[in-house]
Design a protein around this motif. Structure first.
Motif, short mmCIF file in Angstrom:
data_model
loop_
_atom_site.label_atom_id
_atom_site.label_comp_id
_atom_site.label_asym_id
_atom_site.label_seq_id
_atom_site.Cartn_x
_atom_site.Cartn_y
_atom_site.Cartn_z
N LYS A 35 0.83 -1.20 0.00
CA LYS A 35 0.00 0.00 0.00
C LYS A 35 0.87 1.26 0.00
CE LYS A 35 -4.18 -1.84 2.20
NZ LYS A 35 -5.03 -1.82 3.41
N LEU A 36 1.90 1.25 0.83
CA LEU A 36 2.78 2.42 0.90
C LEU A 36 3.51 2.63 -0.43
CD1 LEU A 36 4.12 4.70 2.49
CD2 LEU A 36 5.81 3.03 3.30
N ALA A 37 4.03 1.55 -1.00
CA ALA A 37 4.76 1.67 -2.26
C ALA A 37 3.85 2.20 -3.37
CB ALA A 37 5.34 0.32 -2.66
N ARG A 38 2.62 1.73 -3.40
CA ARG A 38 1.68 2.19 -4.43
C ARG A 38 1.36 3.67 -4.23
NH1 ARG A 38 0.65 2.74 -9.24
NH2 ARG A 38 -1.51 2.70 -9.94
N GLN A 39 1.17 4.08 -2.97
CA GLN A 39 0.91 5.49 -2.68
C GLN A 39 2.06 6.37 -3.12
OE1 GLN A 39 0.17 5.47 1.53
NE2 GLN A 39 -1.80 4.43 1.34
N GLN A 40 3.27 5.82 -3.08
CA GLN A 40 4.48 6.57 -3.45
C GLN A 40 4.74 6.51 -4.95
OE1 GLN A 40 4.62 8.24 -0.52
NE2 GLN A 40 6.83 8.18 -0.64
N GLY A 41 3.90 5.77 -5.70
CA GLY A 41 4.04 5.76 -7.15
C GLY A 41 4.53 4.47 -7.78
N ALA A 42 4.78 3.42 -7.01
CA ALA A 42 5.23 2.16 -7.59
C ALA A 42 4.16 1.61 -8.54
CB ALA A 42 5.53 1.14 -6.49
N GLY A 43 4.61 1.14 -9.70
CA GLY A 43 3.65 0.65 -10.68
C GLY A 43 3.63 -0.86 -10.85
N ALA B 241 -6.21 -5.71 -5.03
CA ALA B 241 -7.09 -4.57 -4.78
C ALA B 241 -6.35 -3.25 -4.67
CB ALA B 241 -7.89 -4.81 -3.50
N ILE B 242 -5.05 -3.29 -4.43
CA ILE B 242 -4.26 -2.06 -4.30
C ILE B 242 -4.15 -1.33 -5.63
CG2 ILE B 242 -1.95 -1.17 -3.75
CD1 ILE B 242 -1.81 -3.39 -1.59
N GLY B 243 -4.19 -2.09 -6.72
CA GLY B 243 -4.25 -1.46 -8.03
C GLY B 243 -2.94 -1.19 -8.72
N PHE B 244 -1.98 -2.09 -8.60
CA PHE B 244 -0.73 -1.94 -9.34
C PHE B 244 -1.01 -2.10 -10.84
CE2 PHE B 244 0.87 -3.01 -5.14
CZ PHE B 244 1.93 -2.13 -5.01
N GLU B 245 -0.32 -1.30 -11.63
CA GLU B 245 -0.50 -1.38 -13.09
C GLU B 245 0.00 -2.71 -13.64
OE1 GLU B 245 1.73 1.99 -14.24
OE2 GLU B 245 0.35 3.41 -13.32
N SER B 246 1.04 -3.25 -13.00
CA SER B 246 1.61 -4.53 -13.40
C SER B 246 1.69 -5.42 -12.16
CB SER B 246 3.01 -4.33 -13.99
OG SER B 246 3.64 -5.57 -14.25
N LEU B 247 1.05 -6.59 -12.21
CA LEU B 247 1.05 -7.50 -11.07
C LEU B 247 1.41 -8.90 -11.56
CD1 LEU B 247 0.50 -8.29 -8.12
CD2 LEU B 247 -1.92 -8.56 -8.74
N THR B 248 2.42 -9.49 -10.94
CA THR B 248 2.81 -10.86 -11.24
C THR B 248 2.73 -11.67 -9.96
OG1 THR B 248 4.31 -10.15 -12.99
CG2 THR B 248 4.64 -12.36 -12.10
N ILE B 249 1.98 -12.76 -10.00
CA ILE B 249 1.86 -13.67 -8.87
C ILE B 249 2.56 -14.96 -9.24
CG2 ILE B 249 0.29 -14.99 -7.40
CD1 ILE B 249 -1.76 -12.73 -7.76
N VAL B 250 3.52 -15.36 -8.44
CA VAL B 250 4.28 -16.58 -8.69
C VAL B 250 3.87 -17.63 -7.65
CG1 VAL B 250 6.58 -17.59 -8.91
CG2 VAL B 250 6.20 -15.21 -9.57
#
Length: 210
Positions: free
Chosen positions: A96-104, A135-144
């Protein structure tokens, strides 16, 4: 780019850290840990016995992407609450913090048993962290979702010591999904995912990692 690595002292995390530090497009790796890591010119290593206490400090360290290789076992953690803190609370809080700071981009190590419909505590916790990272909404999400993870761990795991030699012997006849997944292969998938940051969600399973 700047990449945050969570779980950098674990088996997969150590490999991801090494590969990220060697990656040409990654300028800085931020790896919060409970014990200090070996120094490296590209490494920023905040240290605290309480990783959650590092969140305010991390707010001053915006990143472009996150690799989350955090994970433990209930036995090692000591309780279900402690396990959930490592496998759910910390990943979601840092995400959540990383996304708020702009992580994509975000790459998460999960489990093949991750499910919201399975009553087993471990599987449900993994399902919940996948759901809430989405749900956080990253533009790119990879689940391994790796299967058996191969490599030298810091701790002794009896089941792995018994199963791995047999799995290695049977590798030529085992389906790809049941083969041992080397930690370096898992890390390679994580680093490649955040470096490419392709839009959308991707799922990588054991079949892709053996």
């Amino acid at each position: 780019m700047k990449v945050l690595i969570l779980g950098a002292t674990g088996l997969v995390g150590r490999n991801a850290l090494r590969q990220a530090l060697e990656h040409g497009s990654i300028e800085t790796v931020i790896a919060p840990t409970r014990r200090a890591l070996p120094a490296h010119p590209k490494l920023d290593n905040p240290v605290s016995s309480d990783l959650q206490a590092l969140l305010p400090e991390m707010a001053r360290r915006p990143v472009d992407a996150v690799i989350c290789a955090m994970g433990t076992t209930i036995g090692k953690a000591g309780s279900k609450a402690a396990f959930r803190h490592v496998d759910y609370v910390l990943p979601v809080a840092f995400a959540k913090l990383a996304r708020q700071q702009g992580a994509g981009a975000f790459a998460l190590v999960s489990s093949p048993g991750a499910s919201l419909s399975i009553p087993l505590f471990y599987c449900r916790t993994k399902g919940e962290v996948e759901r809430d990272i989405r749900a956080i909404g990253f533009e790119s999400l990879t689940i391994v979702r790796p299967g058996m993870i191969g490599g030298e761990r810091d701790e002794f795991r009896l089941a792995e010591r018994m199963i791995f030699p047999l799995a290695a012997l049977l590798r030529p006849v085992l389906p790809r999904g049941l083969r041992i997944n080397p930690a370096a292969n898992i890390a390679r998938a994580l680093v490649a995912a955040v470096a490419a940051a392709l839009p959308g969600e991707r799922m990588i399973t054991s079949r892709d990692l053996s």
